[in-house]
Design an enzyme around this catalytic site. Sequence first.
Site, PDB file in Angstrom:
ATOM      1  N   LYS A   1       7.667  59.420  44.816  1.00 24.84           N
ATOM      2  CA  LYS A   1       7.897  59.530  43.364  1.00 24.84           C
ATOM      3  C   LYS A   1       8.250  58.164  42.817  1.00 24.84           C
ATOM      4  O   LYS A   1       9.095  57.479  43.378  1.00 24.84           O
ATOM      5  CB  LYS A   1       9.066  60.492  43.075  1.00 24.84           C
ATOM      6  N   HIS A  24       8.087  71.598  23.621  1.00 33.07           N
ATOM      7  CA  HIS A  24       8.713  71.474  22.299  1.00 33.07           C
ATOM      8  C   HIS A  24       7.736  70.963  21.238  1.00 33.07           C
ATOM      9  O   HIS A  24       8.152  70.652  20.117  1.00 33.07           O
ATOM     10  CB  HIS A  24       9.952  70.570  22.374  1.00 33.07           C
ATOM     11  N   LYS A  71       9.429  79.691  22.914  1.00 28.00           N
ATOM     12  CA  LYS A  71      10.147  78.948  21.865  1.00 28.00           C
ATOM     13  C   LYS A  71       9.438  79.179  20.524  1.00 28.00           C
ATOM     14  O   LYS A  71       9.653  80.211  19.913  1.00 28.00           O
ATOM     15  CB  LYS A  71      10.291  77.486  22.272  1.00 28.00           C
ATOM     16  N   THR A 122      22.585  68.992  31.794  1.00 28.70           N
ATOM     17  CA  THR A 122      21.455  68.965  30.853  1.00 28.70           C
ATOM     18  C   THR A 122      21.268  67.549  30.301  1.00 28.70           C
ATOM     19  O   THR A 122      20.149  67.085  30.099  1.00 28.70           O
ATOM     20  CB  THR A 122      21.685  69.980  29.715  1.00 28.70           C
TER      21      THR A 122
HETATM   22  C1  PLP Z   1      10.851  70.324  28.234  1.00 24.93           C
HETATM   23  C2  PLP Z   1      10.967  71.697  28.784  1.00 24.93           C
HETATM   24  N1  PLP Z   1      10.092  72.100  29.730  1.00 24.93           N
HETATM   25  C3  PLP Z   1      10.151  73.336  30.264  1.00 24.93           C
HETATM   26  C4  PLP Z   1      11.102  74.242  29.863  1.00 24.93           C
HETATM   27  C5  PLP Z   1      11.117  75.627  30.465  1.00 24.93           C
HETATM   28  O1  PLP Z   1      10.564  76.529  29.547  1.00 24.93           O
HETATM   29  P1  PLP Z   1      10.654  78.095  29.763  1.00 24.93           P
HETATM   30  O2  PLP Z   1      11.886  78.535  29.049  1.00 24.93           O
HETATM   31  O3  PLP Z   1       9.400  78.667  29.184  1.00 24.93           O
HETATM   32  O4  PLP Z   1      10.750  78.340  31.249  1.00 24.93           O
HETATM   33  C6  PLP Z   1      12.035  73.887  28.886  1.00 24.93           C
HETATM   34  C7  PLP Z   1      13.061  74.879  28.472  1.00 24.93           C
HETATM   35  O5  PLP Z   1      14.046  74.686  27.911  1.00 24.93           O
HETATM   36  C8  PLP Z   1      11.972  72.581  28.332  1.00 24.93           C
HETATM   37  O6  PLP Z   1      12.842  72.194  27.396  1.00 24.93           O
END
Ligand code: PLP
Length: 419
Positions: free
Chosen positions: A157, A218, A249, A364
């Site tokens: 990575k 998003h 979302k 987070t």
């Molecule tokens: C950037 C991003 N990717 C993926 C996800 C995961 O999405 P899901 O809730 O559909 O699993 C989120 C959820 O908050 C997110 O913010």
Amino acid sequence: MFSYDSFLAGKIQQLKDAGSYRYFLEVNKSAQHFPHFYYLNNERVQRSAVNWCSNDYLCMSTHEEVIGKLSHTAYKSGTGSSGTRNISGTTIYHKELETTLARWHKKEAALLFNGAYAANVTTLQTLAKNIPGLIFISDEHNHASIIEGMRGCKNEKKIFRHNDTVHLEEILQSIPADHPKLIVFESVYSMSGTISPVKEIAALAKQFNALTYIDEVHGVGLYGDTGAGILERGDLQTEIDIVNGTLSKAIGVFGGYIAASSVVIDFVRSYGSGFIFTTSLPPAICSAANKSIQLIQQNAGWRNEFHRNVLLLRRALQENDVVFNQNDSHITAVPVKDANRCRQVANELLEKQGVYLQPINFPTVPVGEECLRIIITARHQPKHINHLAHSLNKILNGHNQAYRTELPAIGTPIGEGEE
Ligand SMILES: Cc1ncc(COP(=O)(O)O)c(C=O)c1O
């Protein structure tokens, strides 16, 4: 002897000491009264508050036609699919939704998952485990699901500085030309709200023969003429190989997906453990998501209203001396930079002002970057916005200035291409 309980309790205590232990508010969600909801306070008394942290950007989870579609399909087909995709879990509703998603993202095919998290983890791991020597090249601010996907395999990575295409190019130059590589990034970063330089990244990928993977979680629903996301807005849908999105979302239902070429989709469908060995989405969920996307595609005005609300919110914050991080997207983060204070401010906002803003703490965001992330929706009104700005000023800045009920008139609504 090792005591499992005391070890685990010690780990929990560490979170509490750091202020990052998570307390869940039990939200009694109301489709009729959104963004208002109900909850029981510590004295078990019912209170109402305004939700400022829901990802239901366009309020599709409360849209009558979407609810109607979900109810009708559940009545016809039952609640669950009762099978993996291979074993009776592929219904006409799954195929219909995958066709809609593929067309929306201008791709040959799409594949449903039980969330964008699962889609990220499964797709990244499936590619990495099967393409010999594949190297991940990942933006340093990528979402936990992308990091988890890369962590689950032994592939090398390389991390590039957030949105830094010079650093990305340096990394690409350092890898032998014939080595398989995958550039992984997001369109709108969920915490900072920054938007990635997709065009430049796509050009580098082409130059260095790298595969590209974008998380549009998003962006979907909110950008582009039909709401397909940041790629559609920039006319870049054919420039990126694999698009990841969520149905949970802006679409307001549940689930996740990828869209890509037929061969990529067939490959993940055939080799992806996280796709193969799990019960598929309920048919009613698929048909409701399909309905929601159709409505989103047809109603560009909703996106204009949403972005106009973002503008109104930021004006109100400025007027009330509430500092927020600048970006070109719809995500507005108010930095607090201390986990305990962040929680304390959020508690006071809820109890004293009826404002629900979940504190965003580690993991987070990194320690020291704790914030209150404001998510506005299409249904927040000027009175809600003013109340929020006034409340934040009062609690964060200790000010109790006169309540402003009106904002100055704002300019013309933001066009889809202008943001
Ligand atoms: C950037 C991003 N990717 C993926 C996800 C995961 O999405 P899901 O809730 O559909 O699993 C989120 C959820 O908050 C997110 O913010």
